[in-house]
Design a protein around this motif. Structure first.
Motif, short mmCIF file in Angstrom:
data_model
loop_
_atom_site.label_atom_id
_atom_site.label_comp_id
_atom_site.label_asym_id
_atom_site.label_seq_id
_atom_site.Cartn_x
_atom_site.Cartn_y
_atom_site.Cartn_z
N UNK A 127 8.50 2.25 -8.25
CA UNK A 127 7.79 0.98 -8.07
C UNK A 127 8.62 0.00 -7.23
N UNK A 128 8.00 -1.11 -6.88
CA UNK A 128 8.70 -2.03 -5.97
C UNK A 128 8.51 -3.49 -6.38
N UNK A 129 9.48 -4.28 -5.97
CA UNK A 129 9.46 -5.73 -6.18
C UNK A 129 9.50 -6.38 -4.80
N UNK B 217 0.80 -1.22 0.00
CA UNK B 217 0.00 0.00 0.00
C UNK B 217 0.84 1.27 0.00
N UNK B 218 2.11 1.14 0.39
CA UNK B 218 3.01 2.29 0.33
C UNK B 218 3.32 2.63 -1.14
N UNK B 219 3.24 1.62 -2.02
CA UNK B 219 3.65 1.79 -3.42
C UNK B 219 2.46 1.86 -4.38
N UNK B 220 1.30 1.47 -3.90
CA UNK B 220 0.13 1.46 -4.77
C UNK B 220 -0.37 2.88 -4.99
N UNK B 221 -0.52 3.21 -6.27
CA UNK B 221 -1.11 4.50 -6.64
C UNK B 221 -2.44 4.18 -7.33
N UNK B 222 -3.28 5.16 -7.50
CA UNK B 222 -4.52 4.93 -8.25
C UNK B 222 -4.16 4.41 -9.64
N UNK B 223 -4.94 3.49 -10.15
CA UNK B 223 -4.76 2.88 -11.49
C UNK B 223 -3.49 2.01 -11.59
N UNK B 224 -2.95 1.60 -10.46
CA UNK B 224 -1.69 0.83 -10.49
C UNK B 224 -1.86 -0.52 -11.19
#
Ligand SMILES: C[S@@+](CC[C@H](N)C(=O)[O-])C[C@H]1O[C@@H](n2cnc3c(N)ncnc32)[C@H](O)[C@@H]1O
Length: 233
Positions: free
Chosen positions: A148-150, A44-51
């Protein structure tokens, strides 16, 4: 370790395993539910709208289900990549209420990654031949947006034999506490010899770093089970 060619007793993600998977993974993997909870928290730290989010080796769709439940109105799109048809069927069933999941029955080795915000692999890359691991992580890095993240969870091998044997024993003890019989524990261990290719923690970090990630953090470890987050800065 000696590795023979495929044998009939090798571990397979077939219909039988798909049926028992959700119970089995909780009995045999330390802190499975807590790891899933942490992944949602961290994601949730990396999720943006439309991710766009890729889940590699989605199995029964646990990661996608949990992320969807926590993010009902962010217009996310999920790619569920899974080479086992029975497992993918279970994922479709678990996630049937969601219309934002693209189910892809493909080998990760051949998957053309879309431009993504988050790529997650929970106990999957360990099933990919070591020689292909760098290539896949390179593709993951290249397909991530900046920022972004892995997220990677893996079983690892330990270089020191004494520690390695102790960790294997502790893992077997966990399975016994969770009511798996000794015979089943040994049977599974043997069945994984030709199909699971864990590498060390250092090797995992090295290939992640070599692909271009500069921020790499371990957010979970239980003996020979680790979870890492790598950020594309
Ligand atoms: C241990 S399960 C993954 C668990 C799951 N990620 C979770 O969060 O519960 C490993 C999954 O990876 C899949 N898998 C293994 N090798 C694969 C490959 N080369 N391509 C696609 N899927 C693969 C298996 O079929 C299996 O469903």
């Amino acid at each position: 370790m000696y590795r023979s060619k495929f044998s009939p007793s090798d571990w397979k993600f077939d219909e039988h395993i798909a049926d028992i998977f959700d119970t089995h993974i909780r009995q045999s993997t330390p802190f499975y539910d807590e790891i899933q909870r942490m992944i949602v928290e961290l994601a949730n730290v990396f999720i943006v709208d439309n991710a766009i989010i890729c889940d590699l080796g989605t199995a029964t769709g646990e990661v996608i289900y949990n992320l969807n439940i926590k993010n009902p109105s962010r217009n996310l799109t999920f790619y569920a990549i899974e080479n086992s048809v029975p497992m993918l069927k279970k994922a479709k069933l678990k996630c049937e209420e969601f219309e934002n999941v693209v189910y892809i029955n493909e080998d990760i080795n051949n998957f053309i990654f879309p431009q993504s915000n988050l790529i997650i692999s929970v106990y999957t890359l360990q099933f990919i031949n070591k020689n292909n691991r760098q290539d896949i992580i390179n593709k993951i890095y290249d397909s991530l947006e900046k920022g972004g993240a892995f997220i990677l969870c893996e079983k690892i091998i330990i270089d020191n034999e004494f520690i390695a044997n102790s960790y294997v024993k502790f893992h077997h003890d966990l399975k016994k506490r969770n009511k798996i019989s000794n015979d089943k524990i040994i049977e599974k261990e043997n069945s994984l010899i030709n199909v699971m290719y864990p590498i060390t923690y250092e090797e995992n970090c090295h290939i992640i770093q070599r692909s271009g990630f500069s921020t790499i953090q371990t957010f979970f470890q239980w003996y020979n089970f680790i979870c890492i987050i790598a950020i594309k800065d």
